[in-house]
Motif scaffolding. Structure first.
Motif, PDB file in Angstrom:
ATOM      1  N   MET A 231       1.034  -0.983   0.229  1.00 11.99           N
ATOM      2  CA  MET A 231       0.212   0.193   0.087  1.00 11.99           C
ATOM      3  C   MET A 231       0.408   1.291  -0.012  1.00 11.99           C
ATOM      4  O   MET A 231       1.979   1.352   0.789  1.00 11.99           O
ATOM      5  CB  MET A 231      -0.873   0.350   0.818  1.00 11.99           C
ATOM      6  CG  MET A 231      -1.577   0.937   1.335  1.00 11.99           C
ATOM      7  SD  MET A 231      -2.669   1.143   3.106  1.00 11.99           S
ATOM      8  CE  MET A 231      -2.961  -0.499   2.905  1.00 11.99           C
ATOM      9  N   ARG A 232       0.626   1.734  -0.766  1.00 12.53           N
ATOM     10  CA  ARG A 232       1.488   3.069  -1.439  1.00 12.53           C
ATOM     11  C   ARG A 232       0.287   4.280  -1.060  1.00 12.53           C
ATOM     12  O   ARG A 232      -0.172   4.894  -0.766  1.00 12.53           O
ATOM     13  CB  ARG A 232       1.727   3.617  -2.851  1.00 12.53           C
ATOM     14  CG  ARG A 232       2.642   4.450  -2.837  1.00 12.53           C
ATOM     15  CD  ARG A 232       3.525   4.791  -4.065  1.00 12.53           C
ATOM     16  NE  ARG A 232       4.394   5.739  -4.219  1.00 12.53           N
ATOM     17  CZ  ARG A 232       3.733   7.093  -4.864  1.00 12.53           C
ATOM     18  NH1 ARG A 232       3.045   6.599  -6.331  1.00 12.53           N
ATOM     19  NH2 ARG A 232       4.638   8.420  -5.104  1.00 12.53           N
ATOM     20  N   LEU A 233       0.637   5.606   0.193  1.00 20.54           N
ATOM     21  CA  LEU A 233       0.284   7.147   0.750  1.00 20.54           C
ATOM     22  C   LEU A 233       0.863   7.879  -0.699  1.00 20.54           C
ATOM     23  O   LEU A 233       1.857   8.202  -0.116  1.00 20.54           O
ATOM     24  CB  LEU A 233       0.798   6.755   1.976  1.00 20.54           C
ATOM     25  CG  LEU A 233      -0.082   6.236   3.097  1.00 20.54           C
ATOM     26  CD1 LEU A 233      -0.120   6.331   4.521  1.00 20.54           C
ATOM     27  CD2 LEU A 233      -1.707   5.847   2.757  1.00 20.54           C
ATOM     28  N   ILE A 234       0.082   8.420  -1.393  1.00 19.60           N
ATOM     29  CA  ILE A 234       0.411   9.664  -1.986  1.00 19.60           C
ATOM     30  C   ILE A 234       0.115  11.059  -1.163  1.00 19.60           C
ATOM     31  O   ILE A 234      -0.919  11.245  -0.905  1.00 19.60           O
ATOM     32  CB  ILE A 234       0.082   9.635  -3.438  1.00 19.60           C
ATOM     33  CG1 ILE A 234      -1.525   8.806  -3.714  1.00 19.60           C
ATOM     34  CG2 ILE A 234       0.607   8.242  -3.896  1.00 19.60           C
ATOM     35  CD1 ILE A 234      -1.634   9.476  -5.319  1.00 19.60           C
TER      36      ILE A 234
ATOM     37  N   GLU B  36       0.387  14.813  -5.823  1.00 26.76           N
ATOM     38  CA  GLU B  36       0.045  14.073  -7.014  1.00 26.76           C
ATOM     39  C   GLU B  36      -1.081  13.426  -7.456  1.00 26.76           C
ATOM     40  O   GLU B  36      -1.481  12.989  -8.186  1.00 26.76           O
ATOM     41  CB  GLU B  36       1.379  12.809  -6.210  1.00 26.76           C
ATOM     42  CG  GLU B  36       1.385  11.628  -7.356  1.00 26.76           C
ATOM     43  CD  GLU B  36       2.358   9.926  -6.419  1.00 26.76           C
ATOM     44  OE1 GLU B  36       2.220   9.458  -7.272  1.00 26.76           O
ATOM     45  OE2 GLU B  36       2.961  10.371  -5.860  1.00 26.76           O
TER      46      GLU B  36
ATOM     47  N   VAL C  34      -4.389   6.718  -0.035  1.00 24.20           N
ATOM     48  CA  VAL C  34      -4.634   6.108  -0.622  1.00 24.20           C
ATOM     49  C   VAL C  34      -4.191   5.328  -1.929  1.00 24.20           C
ATOM     50  O   VAL C  34      -5.240   6.391  -2.856  1.00 24.20           O
ATOM     51  CB  VAL C  34      -4.981   4.553  -0.270  1.00 24.20           C
ATOM     52  CG1 VAL C  34      -4.533   3.221  -0.171  1.00 24.20           C
ATOM     53  CG2 VAL C  34      -4.751   4.668   1.824  1.00 24.20           C
ATOM     54  N   GLU C  35      -2.984   5.304  -2.404  1.00 26.07           N
ATOM     55  CA  GLU C  35      -2.859   5.157  -4.215  1.00 26.07           C
ATOM     56  C   GLU C  35      -4.333   4.152  -4.601  1.00 26.07           C
ATOM     57  O   GLU C  35      -4.105   4.875  -5.569  1.00 26.07           O
ATOM     58  CB  GLU C  35      -1.603   5.303  -4.568  1.00 26.07           C
ATOM     59  CG  GLU C  35      -1.408   5.174  -6.077  1.00 26.07           C
ATOM     60  CD  GLU C  35       0.368   5.098  -6.198  1.00 26.07           C
ATOM     61  OE1 GLU C  35       0.324   5.557  -7.421  1.00 26.07           O
ATOM     62  OE2 GLU C  35       0.635   4.536  -5.430  1.00 26.07           O
ATOM     63  N   SER C  36      -4.440   3.127  -4.156  1.00 22.39           N
ATOM     64  CA  SER C  36      -4.880   1.852  -4.883  1.00 22.39           C
ATOM     65  C   SER C  36      -6.329   2.782  -4.598  1.00 22.39           C
ATOM     66  O   SER C  36      -7.280   2.387  -5.696  1.00 22.39           O
ATOM     67  CB  SER C  36      -4.930   0.352  -4.710  1.00 22.39           C
ATOM     68  OG  SER C  36      -5.221   0.815  -2.888  1.00 22.39           O
TER      69      SER C  36
END
Length: 56
Positions: free
Chosen positions: A1-4, A8, A40-42
């Protein structure tokens, strides 16, 4: 999981800052601290996919 972070998110969606906060269907932000937030990028990608699928 990636936070942006906000820059962005705005780049990915093409929304303005005020447009992002005005859209009730937009994914909720994650509080990182007293002033920092991210998304959350997703969830952002799913939101974009839903918008694409809804076009007619």
């Amino acid at each position: 999981m990636r936070l942006i972070r906000l820059p962005e998110v705005l780049n990915k969606t093409g929304l303005s800052r005020s447009g992002l906060y005005a859209d009730d269907s937009f994914p909720k932000r994650v509080q990182l601290g007293t002033r920092g937030v991210a998304w959350v990028e997703s969830e952002i990608e799913d939101w974009i996919s839903t918008r694409i699928a809804a076009r007619t």
